[in-house]
Design a protein around this motif. Structure first.
Motif, PDB file in Angstrom:
ATOM      1  N   TRP A 194       2.866  -0.592   5.647  1.00  0.00           N
ATOM      2  CA  TRP A 194       1.830  -0.033   4.839  1.00  0.00           C
ATOM      3  C   TRP A 194       2.367   0.823   3.693  1.00  0.00           C
ATOM      4  N   LEU A 195       3.581   1.256   3.896  1.00  0.00           N
ATOM      5  CA  LEU A 195       4.182   2.224   3.007  1.00  0.00           C
ATOM      6  C   LEU A 195       5.180   1.363   1.957  1.00  0.00           C
ATOM      7  N   ALA A 248       4.499   5.680  -0.647  1.00  0.00           N
ATOM      8  CA  ALA A 248       3.089   5.355  -0.985  1.00  0.00           C
ATOM      9  C   ALA A 248       2.464   4.608  -0.265  1.00  0.00           C
ATOM     10  N   VAL A 249       0.974   4.543  -0.220  1.00  0.00           N
ATOM     11  CA  VAL A 249       0.494   3.475   0.576  1.00  0.00           C
ATOM     12  C   VAL A 249       0.165   2.337  -0.339  1.00  0.00           C
ATOM     13  N   LYS A 250       0.652   1.210   0.137  1.00  0.00           N
ATOM     14  CA  LYS A 250       0.242  -0.217  -0.587  1.00  0.00           C
ATOM     15  C   LYS A 250      -1.126  -0.706  -0.500  1.00  0.00           C
ATOM     16  N   VAL A 251      -1.761  -0.731  -1.709  1.00  0.00           N
ATOM     17  CA  VAL A 251      -3.195  -1.120  -1.814  1.00  0.00           C
ATOM     18  C   VAL A 251      -3.300  -2.324  -2.473  1.00  0.00           C
ATOM     19  N   GLU A 252      -4.302  -3.022  -1.862  1.00  0.00           N
ATOM     20  CA  GLU A 252      -4.854  -4.308  -2.891  1.00  0.00           C
ATOM     21  C   GLU A 252      -5.840  -3.779  -3.959  1.00  0.00           C
ATOM     22  N   PRO A 253      -6.346  -4.647  -4.895  1.00  0.00           N
ATOM     23  CA  PRO A 253      -6.968  -4.146  -6.159  1.00  0.00           C
ATOM     24  C   PRO A 253      -8.510  -3.790  -5.673  1.00  0.00           C
ATOM     25  N   GLN A 258      -2.744  -2.792   2.427  1.00  0.00           N
ATOM     26  CA  GLN A 258      -2.318  -4.210   2.391  1.00  0.00           C
ATOM     27  C   GLN A 258      -1.951  -4.436   3.982  1.00  0.00           C
ATOM     28  N   GLY A 259      -2.560  -5.471   4.525  1.00  0.00           N
ATOM     29  CA  GLY A 259      -2.310  -5.912   5.768  1.00  0.00           C
ATOM     30  C   GLY A 259      -3.510  -5.430   6.781  1.00  0.00           C
ATOM     31  N   ALA A 260      -4.383  -4.506   6.382  1.00  0.00           N
ATOM     32  CA  ALA A 260      -5.555  -3.646   7.149  1.00  0.00           C
ATOM     33  C   ALA A 260      -6.772  -3.920   6.349  1.00  0.00           C
ATOM     34  N   SER A 261      -7.476  -4.972   6.669  1.00  0.00           N
ATOM     35  CA  SER A 261      -8.670  -5.330   5.842  1.00  0.00           C
ATOM     36  C   SER A 261      -9.796  -4.241   6.038  1.00  0.00           C
ATOM     37  N   ASP A 286      -4.112  10.024  -4.846  1.00  0.00           N
ATOM     38  CA  ASP A 286      -2.615  10.128  -4.923  1.00  0.00           C
ATOM     39  C   ASP A 286      -1.714   9.561  -4.076  1.00  0.00           C
ATOM     40  N   ILE A 287      -2.133   9.302  -2.616  1.00  0.00           N
ATOM     41  CA  ILE A 287      -1.331   8.536  -1.782  1.00  0.00           C
ATOM     42  C   ILE A 287      -1.264   7.030  -2.068  1.00  0.00           C
ATOM     43  N   THR A 288      -1.948   6.348  -3.035  1.00  0.00           N
ATOM     44  CA  THR A 288      -1.674   4.961  -3.448  1.00  0.00           C
ATOM     45  C   THR A 288      -0.514   4.610  -4.236  1.00  0.00           C
ATOM     46  N   ASN A 289      -0.091   3.527  -4.056  1.00  0.00           N
ATOM     47  CA  ASN A 289       1.058   2.966  -4.908  1.00  0.00           C
ATOM     48  C   ASN A 289       0.734   2.527  -6.305  1.00  0.00           C
TER      49      ASN A 289
END
Length: 120
Positions: A1-2, A7-12, A17-20, A27-30
């Protein structure tokens, strides 16, 4: 996830990412964008809320967020000092104090929430 920076990887859709069924915002997002409370509260939150509701009714999340590098950041240092960063340049105390330093946008924040500003 990091990612490599932690930072936490997120989709649009702001899904991790990887956890629907897990979302991240702020601030924690990438996401490559200015990390500001305004963006988390006014831009990320509606996307996450709509997508959580979509999942709740067994639908597919469709709201998305596209990061922008066109943000303006005003950092007041008291009423008379500060810095303003915009896509067209960086400005010092004169501009910053007149845009935000005097009121800190307090009245605008109350108004944006449809509430009267408290009396000082």
């Amino acid at each position: 996830w990091l990612d490599e920076r932690g930072a936490v990887k997120v989709e649009p859709t702001m899904q991790v990412q990887g956890a629907s069924n897990v979302f991240a915002l702020g601030d924690i997002t990438n996401l490559v964008e200015n990390k500001m409370a305004y963006i988390a509260g006014s831009v990320h939150t509606p996307v996450v809320a709509a997508n959580v509701l979509a999942l709740a009714v067994e639908s597919k999340p469709t709201r998305t967020h596209t990061p922008s590098d066109k943000s303006v950041m005003l950092v007041p240092l008291g009423a008379d000092y500060g810095v303003t960063v915009t896509p067209i340049g960086t400005f010092g105390a004169f501009v910053s104090s007149r845009l935000k330093g005097r009121s800190l946008f307090v009245d605008q924040t109350w108004a944006s929430n449809n509430l009267p500003a408290p009396l000082a």
